[in-house]
Design a protein around this motif. Structure first.
Motif, PDB file in Angstrom:
ATOM      1  N   SER A 143       0.817  -1.224   0.000  1.00 40.24           N
ATOM      2  CA  SER A 143       0.000   0.000   0.000  1.00 40.24           C
ATOM      3  C   SER A 143       0.844   1.265   0.000  1.00 40.24           C
ATOM      4  O   SER A 143       0.362   2.336  -0.339  1.00 40.24           O
ATOM      5  CB  SER A 143      -0.950   0.009   1.202  1.00 40.24           C
ATOM      6  OG  SER A 143      -0.206   0.067   2.395  1.00 40.24           O
ATOM      7  N   VAL A 144       2.097   1.155   0.387  1.00 43.25           N
ATOM      8  CA  VAL A 144       2.991   2.330   0.414  1.00 43.25           C
ATOM      9  C   VAL A 144       4.293   1.965  -0.292  1.00 43.25           C
ATOM     10  O   VAL A 144       4.918   0.959   0.025  1.00 43.25           O
ATOM     11  CB  VAL A 144       3.337   2.751   1.861  1.00 43.25           C
ATOM     12  CG1 VAL A 144       4.284   3.937   1.865  1.00 43.25           C
ATOM     13  CG2 VAL A 144       2.083   3.066   2.656  1.00 43.25           C
ATOM     14  N   GLY A 145       4.670   2.796  -1.249  1.00 42.78           N
ATOM     15  CA  GLY A 145       5.997   2.618  -1.849  1.00 42.78           C
ATOM     16  C   GLY A 145       6.134   1.407  -2.753  1.00 42.78           C
ATOM     17  O   GLY A 145       7.263   0.951  -2.995  1.00 42.78           O
ATOM     18  N   GLY A 146       5.033   0.906  -3.300  1.00 41.14           N
ATOM     19  CA  GLY A 146       5.103  -0.189  -4.279  1.00 41.14           C
ATOM     20  C   GLY A 146       5.983  -1.336  -3.821  1.00 41.14           C
ATOM     21  O   GLY A 146       5.640  -2.072  -2.896  1.00 41.14           O
ATOM     22  N   GLY A 147       7.138  -1.477  -4.422  1.00 45.02           N
ATOM     23  CA  GLY A 147       8.023  -2.604  -4.125  1.00 45.02           C
ATOM     24  C   GLY A 147       8.977  -2.368  -2.967  1.00 45.02           C
ATOM     25  O   GLY A 147       9.755  -3.256  -2.608  1.00 45.02           O
ATOM     26  N   ILE A 148       8.926  -1.184  -2.363  1.00 44.36           N
ATOM     27  CA  ILE A 148       9.898  -0.884  -1.299  1.00 44.36           C
ATOM     28  C   ILE A 148       9.421  -1.479   0.026  1.00 44.36           C
ATOM     29  O   ILE A 148       8.322  -1.163   0.471  1.00 44.36           O
ATOM     30  CB  ILE A 148      10.047   0.643  -1.084  1.00 44.36           C
ATOM     31  CG1 ILE A 148      10.358   1.350  -2.393  1.00 44.36           C
ATOM     32  CG2 ILE A 148      11.096   0.939  -0.052  1.00 44.36           C
ATOM     33  CD1 ILE A 148      10.371   2.873  -2.251  1.00 44.36           C
ATOM     34  N   PRO A 149      10.249  -2.294   0.674  1.00 41.25           N
ATOM     35  CA  PRO A 149       9.832  -2.792   1.988  1.00 41.25           C
ATOM     36  C   PRO A 149       9.957  -1.669   3.013  1.00 41.25           C
ATOM     37  O   PRO A 149      11.054  -1.192   3.282  1.00 41.25           O
ATOM     38  CB  PRO A 149      10.834  -3.911   2.299  1.00 41.25           C
ATOM     39  CG  PRO A 149      11.663  -4.083   1.073  1.00 41.25           C
ATOM     40  CD  PRO A 149      11.552  -2.833   0.262  1.00 41.25           C
ATOM     41  N   ILE A 150       8.836  -1.237   3.569  1.00 40.92           N
ATOM     42  CA  ILE A 150       8.886  -0.193   4.597  1.00 40.92           C
ATOM     43  C   ILE A 150       7.907  -0.482   5.732  1.00 40.92           C
ATOM     44  O   ILE A 150       8.211  -0.234   6.890  1.00 40.92           O
ATOM     45  CB  ILE A 150       8.696   1.238   4.000  1.00 40.92           C
ATOM     46  CG1 ILE A 150       8.850   2.316   5.089  1.00 40.92           C
ATOM     47  CG2 ILE A 150       7.380   1.405   3.243  1.00 40.92           C
ATOM     48  CD1 ILE A 150      10.204   2.432   5.699  1.00 40.92           C
ATOM     49  N   ILE A 151       6.731  -1.066   5.403  1.00 40.61           N
ATOM     50  CA  ILE A 151       5.766  -1.373   6.480  1.00 40.61           C
ATOM     51  C   ILE A 151       6.351  -2.477   7.377  1.00 40.61           C
ATOM     52  O   ILE A 151       6.380  -2.327   8.610  1.00 40.61           O
ATOM     53  CB  ILE A 151       4.420  -1.871   5.884  1.00 40.61           C
ATOM     54  CG1 ILE A 151       3.850  -0.884   4.861  1.00 40.61           C
ATOM     55  CG2 ILE A 151       3.416  -2.190   6.987  1.00 40.61           C
ATOM     56  CD1 ILE A 151       3.441   0.442   5.398  1.00 40.61           C
ATOM     57  N   GLY A 152       6.810  -3.551   6.763  1.00 39.00           N
ATOM     58  CA  GLY A 152       7.397  -4.669   7.529  1.00 39.00           C
ATOM     59  C   GLY A 152       8.568  -4.195   8.378  1.00 39.00           C
ATOM     60  O   GLY A 152       8.594  -4.424   9.596  1.00 39.00           O
ATOM     61  N   PRO A 153       9.542  -3.497   7.785  1.00 37.33           N
ATOM     62  CA  PRO A 153      10.660  -3.006   8.596  1.00 37.33           C
ATOM     63  C   PRO A 153      10.217  -2.100   9.757  1.00 37.33           C
ATOM     64  O   PRO A 153      10.715  -2.221  10.867  1.00 37.33           O
ATOM     65  CB  PRO A 153      11.508  -2.228   7.589  1.00 37.33           C
ATOM     66  CG  PRO A 153      11.248  -2.939   6.300  1.00 37.33           C
ATOM     67  CD  PRO A 153       9.807  -3.366   6.353  1.00 37.33           C
ATOM     68  N   LEU A 154       9.232  -1.205   9.510  1.00 35.10           N
ATOM     69  CA  LEU A 154       8.773  -0.344  10.614  1.00 35.10           C
ATOM     70  C   LEU A 154       8.146  -1.185  11.724  1.00 35.10           C
ATOM     71  O   LEU A 154       8.301  -0.892  12.905  1.00 35.10           O
ATOM     72  CB  LEU A 154       7.732   0.671  10.119  1.00 35.10           C
ATOM     73  CG  LEU A 154       8.233   1.895   9.363  1.00 35.10           C
ATOM     74  CD1 LEU A 154       7.053   2.679   8.779  1.00 35.10           C
ATOM     75  CD2 LEU A 154       9.080   2.804  10.250  1.00 35.10           C
ATOM     76  N   LYS A 155       7.429  -2.253  11.321  1.00 32.01           N
ATOM     77  CA  LYS A 155       6.718  -3.057  12.327  1.00 32.01           C
ATOM     78  C   LYS A 155       7.607  -4.082  13.014  1.00 32.01           C
ATOM     79  O   LYS A 155       7.237  -4.601  14.057  1.00 32.01           O
ATOM     80  CB  LYS A 155       5.541  -3.782  11.671  1.00 32.01           C
ATOM     81  CG  LYS A 155       4.409  -2.832  11.315  1.00 32.01           C
ATOM     82  CD  LYS A 155       3.086  -3.564  11.269  1.00 32.01           C
ATOM     83  CE  LYS A 155       1.949  -2.591  11.124  1.00 32.01           C
ATOM     84  NZ  LYS A 155       0.757  -2.978  11.865  1.00 32.01           N
ATOM     85  N   SER A 156       8.746  -4.419  12.379  1.00 33.86           N
ATOM     86  CA  SER A 156       9.574  -5.452  13.012  1.00 33.86           C
ATOM     87  C   SER A 156      11.001  -4.978  13.253  1.00 33.86           C
ATOM     88  O   SER A 156      11.359  -4.667  14.387  1.00 33.86           O
ATOM     89  CB  SER A 156       9.556  -6.736  12.177  1.00 33.86           C
ATOM     90  OG  SER A 156       9.998  -6.475  10.858  1.00 33.86           O
TER      91      SER A 156
END
Ligand code: HSE
Length: 444
Positions: A143-156
Motif C-alpha cells: 500500500s505504500v511505496g510499491g516494491g519498497i519494503p517499509i511497512i514490515g521493517p517499521l513493524k519489526s
C-alpha cells in the motif's frame, strides 16, 4: 509441478484473489513463475485456488495455465465463503466494497493481504480490530511505496525505536513531473501530459496524484505505525503540486534547492504533525536525489539513527513483489489449526494532532510587484507586523514593463502568521500578484 513439491508433499496455502486487474494479474504471474522457488524457500506451496473478478472479461483463462484448478467467478462471496481459502488477497481498490470484503474475510478467520492505501488510510482501525478479534492478520506492504519494503521493517526490524520523523517521497507520478519540469525545462502542464502519455498519471482524472491525495493516504499509513497512534486521511494536511511553476523550479535551483512533493510526519512532545506539500529541499540532501518515478522513505529512529528505503514506488512488478512478500510472511508461519497474529496493530496510543496553522516552517515566496521606490519597504513592513522574519531576498526583472519578481526566503515562521502576511501583501496596491508560496525544509 516440480519434483520438490511432489516428493515432499508440502502443505498447500490456498489463496483467493478478489479483483483481477493489472496488479493481480502480475501477482498471478509471479506466483506461477516463482512457485517452485518459493516452495523450496518456505516449505509451503502457494496455491492460487480462486479468483473473483466482477468483470470476467478481464480474465483471459488461457493465460491462467500453469497453476492447478483455479476456480474463477464473478462474485467475491465465492472466495469469502470458501473454507479452504487461507489468505484473501484484496486487489479491488477503493473503500466500497473492498471494506466489506476485507472485514468479512478477517471475521471468518482468513488472513488478508492488500495493496489498498485508501482502505487502510480511512478504515484501518476497524479492520485491525476485526483481525485481532479473530486472531489473524492484515498485511499491506504494497500500500505504500510499491516494491519498497517499509511497512514490515517499521513493524519489526525498527520496532524498538522511538521514531520521531518520517519523510517520504511516496508518489511516483508527481516525482516524475517535478523531475521532468526541472531536467527538461517543461511547464507543469507539459510534464503532466508526458506522465499521462507514459501511463503514470491517469488520463481522465490525475487529481489523486497531483493534488496530494495518494501521498496523504500513504503518510497516514506510515505515521500510524511510526508514532503508534492512528492517523487517518482526514488528519493529514495536503497541498499538491499544481501550483509549482517552472519559475519556482529554476529559482529553487539557483538557491541550491530542488522541489519535491514531501509527505512529512513529525512527532514532538507527543503531538503529531502530518502534512503533504511541495517543498524546497537542499539539493545535496539524499531525498533530493530521488528522481522520476522512484520513491523513498526516510526515517529517524532513536537507535537506528537516519535510514532510508529507496526503490520503485509503483508498477505491477514491484507492487506484486510486495503483495507476494506478505503472502510469504503469512505462509512461513502458517498453521491452519492454530492461527496467529504476525505484526498486529501497533496503535496503542492516542496522540493529539498539531494543526497546520501552528506548524513552523520556512517559506519561499515569489511575487510580482511594481518596480518603484518604497515597494520593498511596504512589503517588509507587513512581514514585520505579522512576525515573519526574512532570511534572504532576491529581485529578478520580469518581462512586464515596470514589474519586478521578488523572491523571499523566510526564517522559520508560524504558518498562520505567514498566511496572514500573504493575505495582507496581496492586498497592497504595489503587489501585482503573489505567485507562489512553498515551504522550505532544510532537513538538517
Ligand atoms: N499513483 C501512485 C504513484 C502509485 O504515482 O506513485 C500507486 O499508489
Amino acid at each position: 509441478m516440480s519434483d520438490y513439491i511432489k516428493d515432499k508433499k508440502i502443505e498447500d496455502i490456498n489463496i483467493g484473489i478478489i479483483g483481477f486487474g493489472y496488479i493481480a494479474s502480475c501477482v498471478y504471474s509471479l506466483i506461477r513463475e516463482q512457485r517452485d522457488y518459493l516452495a523450496k524457500k518456505i516449505k509451503k506451496n502457494i496455491n492460487i485456488a480462486r479468483i473473483a473478478e466482477k468483470d470476467l472479461k478481464k480474465i483471459d483463462s488461457s493465460s491462467l495455465a500453469g497453476l492447478k484448478d483455479i476456480k474463477i467467478s464473478s462474485s467475491a462471496s465465492d472466495v469469502l465463503q470458501d473454507e479452504s481459502i487461507d489468505i484473501v488477497v484484496e486487489l479491488v481498490g477503493g473503500i466500497d466494497p473492498a471494506y466489506d470484503y476485507v472485514h468479512e474475510a478477517l471475521s471468518s478467520g482468513k488472513y488478508v493481504v492488500t495493496a489498498n492505501k485508501d482502505l487502510l488510510a480511512n478504515k484501518g482501525g476497524d479492520l485491525f480490530a476485526a483481525a485481532e478479534k479473530n486472531n489473524v492478520d492484515l498485511l499491506f506492504e504494497a500500500s505504500v511505496g510499491g516494491g519498497i519494503p517499509i511497512i514490515g521493517p517499521l513493524k519489526s526490524s525498527l520496532a524498538s525505536n522511538n521514531i520521531n520523523e518520517i519523510i517520504g517521497i511516496v508518489n511516483g507520478t508527481t516525482n516524475y513531473i517535478l523531475t521532468r519540469m526541472e531536467k527538461d525545462n517543461l511547464s507543469f502542464d507539459e510534464a503532466l501530459k508526458k506522465a499521462q502519455e507514459l501511463g503514470y498519471a491517469e488520463k481522465s482524472n490525475p487529481s489523486s496524484d497531483i493534488e496530494g491525495y495518494d501521498s496523504a493516504c500513504k503518510l497516514a499509513i506510515l505515521s500510524s505505525i511510526a508514532f503508534n497512534s492512528r492517523v487517518t486521511l482526514k488528519d493529514v494536511y495536503k497541498e499538491g503540486i499544481t501550483g509549482v511553476s517552472s519559475d519556482d523550479i529554476r529559482n529553487a535551483l539557483d538557491m541550491g534547492y530542488r522541489i519535491k512533493l514531501l509527505a512529512i510526519g513529525i512527532e514532538e512532545n507527543s503531538e503529531i504533525s502530518v502534512r503533504v506539500h511541495p517543498a524546497l529541499i537542499p539539493a545535496d540532501h539524499i531525498l533530493a536525489s530521488i528522481e522520476d518515478t522512484f520513491n523513498a522513505v526516510y526515517v529517524y529512529g532513536n537507535y537506528v539513527g537516519e535510514m532510508m528505503s529507496y526503490g520503485r514506488g509503483a508498477g505491477d512488478r514491484p507492487t506484486a513483489s510486495s503483495v507476494v512478500g506478505d503472502i510469504v510472511k503469512i505462509a512461513r508461519n502458517f498453521d491452519r489449526n492454530k492461527k496467529g497474529i504476525i505484526y498486529g496493530c501497533s496503535c496503542f496510543e492516542n496522540k493529539k494532532f498539531k494543526s497546520i496553522d501552528d506548524t513552523v516552517s520556512k517559506f519561499y515566496i515569489l511575487m510580482d510587484v511594481v518596480d518603484k521606490p518604497g515597494v520593498l519597504a511596504r512589503i517588509a513592513e507587513v512581514f514585520g507586523k505579522n512576525s515573519v522574519s526574512i532570511e534572504s531576498m532576491v529581485q529578478k526583472q520580469r518581462d512586464k514593463k515596470k514589474s519586478a519578481g521578488l523572491i523571499f526566503i523566510t526564517h522559520e515562521v508560524v504558518n498562520k502568521n505567514l498566511s496572514k502576511s500573504i493575505k495582507d501583501i496581496s492586498e497592497l496596491d504595489v503587489v501585482n500578484e503573489v505567485l507562489s508560496v512553498i515551504r522550505v525544509e532544510d532537513l538538517s
